[in-house]
Design a protein around this motif. Structure first.
Motif, mmCIF file in Angstrom:
data_model
loop_
_atom_site.group_PDB
_atom_site.id
_atom_site.type_symbol
_atom_site.label_atom_id
_atom_site.label_comp_id
_atom_site.label_asym_id
_atom_site.label_seq_id
_atom_site.Cartn_x
_atom_site.Cartn_y
_atom_site.Cartn_z
ATOM 1 N N SER A 163 -0.276 8.332 0.849
ATOM 2 C CA SER A 163 -1.092 7.499 1.750
ATOM 3 C C SER A 163 -2.590 7.725 1.554
ATOM 4 C CB SER A 163 -0.698 7.747 3.206
ATOM 5 O OG SER A 163 -0.915 9.101 3.579
ATOM 6 N N THR A 198 0.721 4.838 8.758
ATOM 7 C CA THR A 198 0.551 4.302 7.404
ATOM 8 C C THR A 198 0.755 2.794 7.375
ATOM 9 O OG1 THR A 198 2.866 4.803 6.832
ATOM 10 C CG2 THR A 198 1.205 6.462 6.276
ATOM 11 N N GLY A 201 -2.462 1.345 7.532
ATOM 12 C CA GLY A 201 -3.409 1.779 6.526
ATOM 13 C C GLY A 201 -4.057 3.117 6.797
ATOM 14 N N ARG A 253 -8.467 5.133 2.273
ATOM 15 C CA ARG A 253 -7.372 4.292 2.762
ATOM 16 C C ARG A 253 -6.838 3.446 1.615
ATOM 17 N NH1 ARG A 253 -7.517 2.364 8.876
ATOM 18 N NH2 ARG A 253 -8.437 4.220 9.860
ATOM 19 N N ARG A 254 -5.517 3.363 1.523
ATOM 20 C CA ARG A 254 -4.901 2.607 0.441
ATOM 21 C C ARG A 254 -4.338 1.274 0.923
ATOM 22 N NH1 ARG A 254 -1.997 7.198 -3.396
ATOM 23 N NH2 ARG A 254 -3.828 7.498 -4.705
ATOM 24 N N GLY A 255 -4.738 0.845 2.097
ATOM 25 C CA GLY A 255 -4.235 -0.418 2.620
ATOM 26 C C GLY A 255 -2.949 -0.204 3.397
ATOM 27 N N PRO A 256 -2.625 -1.127 4.288
ATOM 28 C CA PRO A 256 -1.413 -0.982 5.094
ATOM 29 C C PRO A 256 -0.164 -0.886 4.236
ATOM 30 C CG PRO A 256 -2.822 -2.723 5.964
ATOM 31 C CD PRO A 256 -3.385 -2.321 4.634
#
Length: 354
Positions: A163, A198, A201, A253-256
């Protein structure tokens, strides 16, 4: 109340309560049920990090006398939930006691005891949806303590490390400083309350001491808890939380997460009785054991076996195995291909109700 005694400030629905309370429809016949999270906070001291938070969570609910997720023969029997998840709540409270009186974090540290994790992560999902003082878009990271009570010299597992790319370095550093052997689990698992974060995000992980054959059974009792291991878990968690509370930059952050698959997936209603080895990163599902009296035991499976195929479907990850089992019914016969000592073998067994 433990949070008040630890020196936390109330962070519930108003400024003078630790409770976050709401109503939901549940049960058959359907009825209104009052739900409660318990939320306390150590406020942040840096104005530049206003409304930013680190959430440390654990779920306090379990299965009681058999709802919602128990084996048929155990319905009506008390499920103590000592490992899942009294162990996580115990560490959460001890962290609050250790940090509350003295720590002056730059970011707020929110301590959250969630309800209804066993009923679809409802408590953590509600927290994400309604929290205003420390909103989701300002949450820097979440550390979830779930099933941490049986370390017994094994590696401490960290689920959800993908995440944020920084997690591996953070936990590697915490392991070095504390002397605790930590292992990042690469596979994505819909395992616990961190998934509510997660899905929005927010970088979030679960600290986990590993699976065992007493999961969701009346035999998950306090006499099996590794108290020395709990100290190690708490020591690692403290290092991570203190670091995150003063880190100059948020985590990446890797996006939702793809929550569509989570919300649409069917529930599994069969049991094979395998206990997976979460530290294994190769192809297939390696077993750390099998449940006594289970179809897996009847099939002759044992610790160290690596399941590679079920019927005609290849098994490369634990998720593959889970999805196949969700498609089957009690009484289904399955052919299992597995590796033992590098040699391919096969066996057959009949699945039983979960």
């Amino acid at each position: 109340m433990q949070f008040r005694d630890a020196g936390l400030l109330p962070a519930g629905d108003s400024g003078n309560t630790f409770f976050q309370t709401w109503q939901e429809e549940a049960g058959e016949p359907s009825r209104q049920i009052t739900m409660r999270n318990v939320i306390g906070v150590i406020p942040g001291t840096n104005p530049a990090f206003s409304k930013q938070s680190i959430v440390v969570g654990a779920h306090y609910d379990h299965l009681g006398f058999g709802w919602p997720d128990v084996r048929g023969e155990n319905k009506g029997k008390l499920h103590p939930g000592a490992d899942d998840n009294s162990s996580g709540v115990a560490v959460l409270i001890e962290l609050a006691k250790a940090l509350g009186p003295a720590l002056k974090p730059e970011r707020a540290i929110v301590f959250a005891a969630f309800t209804a994790e066993e009923a679809g992560k409802r408590g953590s999902a509600h927290y994400i949806a309604v929290k205003k003082k420390y909103p989701a878009d300002k949450c820097v990271a979440m550390v979830n303590l779930d099933t941490v009570g049986r370390l017994y010299g094994k590696k401490l597992l960290i689920l959800g490390g993908s995440s944020a790319p920084e997690w591996e370095h953070i936990f590697r550093g915490a392991g070095y400083l504390t002397g605790v052997d930590v292992d990042m689990v690469s596979e994505e698992l819909d395992s616990s309350d961190q998934r509510s974060f997660t899905a929005k995000g927010i970088p979030a992980v679960q600290i986990f001491s590993g699976p065992n054959a007493d999961y969701h059974r009346p035999s998950d009792t306090a006499d099996k808890i590794d108290s020395d291991g709990l100290v190690k878990v708490a020591t690692v968690a403290r290092e991570v939380v203190e670091y995150l509370s003063s880190r100059s930059e948020p985590l990446t952050r890797r996006g939702p997460a793809d929550d569509k698959q989570m919300s649409s997936r069917s529930e599994r209603n069969v049991s094979l009785g395998t206990v997976p080895d979460f530290s294994y990163s190769g192809k297939g599902v390696r077993l750390s054991g099998v449940v006594s009296g289970s179809p897996a035991e009847a099939a002759g499976l044992r610790e160290g076996d690596i399941i590679t195929k079920m019927n005609s479907t290849a098994i490369t990850t634990l998720r593959d195995l889970s999805e196949i089992l969700k498609s089957l019914n009690p009484g289904s016969r399955v052919v299992i291909i597995f590796l033992r000592g590098g040699r391919e073998m096969n066996t057959e067994t009949k699945l039983i109700p979960k």
